[in-house]
Design a protein around this motif. Structure first.
Motif, short mmCIF file in Angstrom:
data_model
loop_
_atom_site.label_atom_id
_atom_site.label_comp_id
_atom_site.label_asym_id
_atom_site.label_seq_id
_atom_site.Cartn_x
_atom_site.Cartn_y
_atom_site.Cartn_z
N ARG A 159 -15.21 16.04 -18.25
CA ARG A 159 -14.92 16.38 -16.85
C ARG A 159 -15.72 16.24 -15.81
NH1 ARG A 159 -13.39 21.18 -18.06
NH2 ARG A 159 -11.23 20.88 -18.86
N GLY A 160 -16.88 17.03 -16.19
CA GLY A 160 -17.87 17.03 -15.09
C GLY A 160 -18.40 15.61 -14.70
N VAL A 162 -16.87 12.73 -15.16
CA VAL A 162 -15.85 12.15 -14.60
C VAL A 162 -15.71 12.48 -12.90
CG1 VAL A 162 -13.36 11.55 -14.06
CG2 VAL A 162 -14.55 11.33 -16.23
N ASP A 163 -15.77 13.63 -12.90
CA ASP A 163 -15.78 14.48 -11.59
C ASP A 163 -17.10 13.90 -10.79
OD1 ASP A 163 -13.60 15.53 -12.19
OD2 ASP A 163 -14.12 17.52 -12.27
N ALA A 164 -18.38 13.79 -11.24
CA ALA A 164 -19.55 13.35 -10.45
C ALA A 164 -19.62 12.02 -10.39
CB ALA A 164 -20.87 13.57 -11.27
N HIS A 174 -16.42 9.38 -10.75
CA HIS A 174 -15.14 8.65 -10.71
C HIS A 174 -14.37 9.22 -9.34
CE1 HIS A 174 -16.35 7.61 -14.75
NE2 HIS A 174 -15.32 6.71 -14.93
N ASP A 175 -14.88 9.32 -8.30
CA ASP A 175 -14.39 9.64 -7.08
C ASP A 175 -13.14 8.95 -6.81
OD1 ASP A 175 -16.08 7.87 -6.11
OD2 ASP A 175 -16.67 8.96 -4.62
N PRO A 215 -5.59 11.73 -7.76
CA PRO A 215 -5.85 13.08 -8.73
C PRO A 215 -4.80 13.31 -9.73
CG PRO A 215 -6.04 13.44 -6.39
CD PRO A 215 -5.86 12.18 -6.49
N ARG A 222 -6.14 11.29 -12.73
CA ARG A 222 -7.24 11.98 -13.23
C ARG A 222 -6.66 13.17 -14.10
NH1 ARG A 222 -9.72 15.79 -14.63
NH2 ARG A 222 -11.76 16.57 -14.32
N GLN A 223 -5.62 13.89 -13.85
CA GLN A 223 -5.02 14.88 -14.75
C GLN A 223 -4.35 14.32 -15.88
OE1 GLN A 223 -5.55 18.20 -14.29
NE2 GLN A 223 -4.35 18.45 -16.31
N GLU A 273 -7.01 13.46 -18.21
CA GLU A 273 -7.70 14.61 -18.90
C GLU A 273 -6.55 14.97 -20.12
OE1 GLU A 273 -9.38 19.09 -18.25
OE2 GLU A 273 -9.68 17.57 -16.39
N ASN A 281 -17.23 2.25 -10.55
CA ASN A 281 -18.46 3.35 -11.11
C ASN A 281 -19.66 2.56 -10.96
OD1 ASN A 281 -19.87 5.07 -12.49
ND2 ASN A 281 -18.39 5.62 -14.14
#
Length: 163
Positions: free
Chosen positions: A35-36, A38-40, A42-43, A47, A50-51, A54, A124
């Motif tokens: 999660r961290g 990807v959040d850093a 894969h902007d 959303p 992304r969910q 996950e 990416n």
């Protein structure tokens, strides 16, 4: 294997870690790392996608056979997943990026296979640069990811003669 990376002049941090197989008890920490990371990096993800991703990750991780880099207290710092000679996943905790963990995991993968492949999200740029620095070359492109979502993938390969 215990590894202490060499550091640039002026960097006083020291990090030692080992690599071991994952266990189901690692799942929560590995999902947190995923999660961290990807959040850093894969902007570009929608959303909702992304969910959904996950949710897929959380269902898959307990049964996966990851190689996990852990610190001296056995806390996971990053992980990779190989499927034969194809790298399916490489994720490093965002607070540990740039400390040599990804490079060591990749060196293990490269040492085990004559040819190694990986698919990278085209957007990416951090991952793309990382693999290019290791010597991977782009061999193709897909307009969708492995789940049919509209996130283009770059197919990359590293042959042993490039190492």
């Amino acid at each position: 294997m215990i590894w202490t990376p060499s550091h640039e002049a002026g960097d006083l941090k020291t990090l030692s870690f080992t690599v071991r197989p994952s266990s189901p008890s690692d799942t929560d920490r590995l999902v947190d790392i995923w999660r961290g990371a990807v959040d850093a990096t894969h902007d570009f993800l929608d959303p909702g996608d992304r969910q959904a991703i996950e949710t897929e990750v959380r269902a898959f991780f307990p049964t996966a056979n990851f190689q996990v880099a852990v610190d001296s207290q056995d806390v996971p710092l990053g992980f990779m997943l190989l499927n034969d000679a194809h790298l399916e996943a490489l994720f490093i905790s965002p607070d540990r990026r740039g400390q040599g963990i990804g490079k060591l995991l990749m060196q293990r993968a490269m040492g085990a296979h004559e040819v190694l492949t990986v698919d990278v999200n085209e957007q990416n740029v951090h991952a793309l640069g990382f693999y290019e620095r290791l010597g991977f070359e782009i061999t193709g492109r897909s307009s969708i990811d492995g789940q049919g979502r509209s996130y283009p993938l770059l197919h990359m390969q590293l042959a042993s003669h490039h190492r």
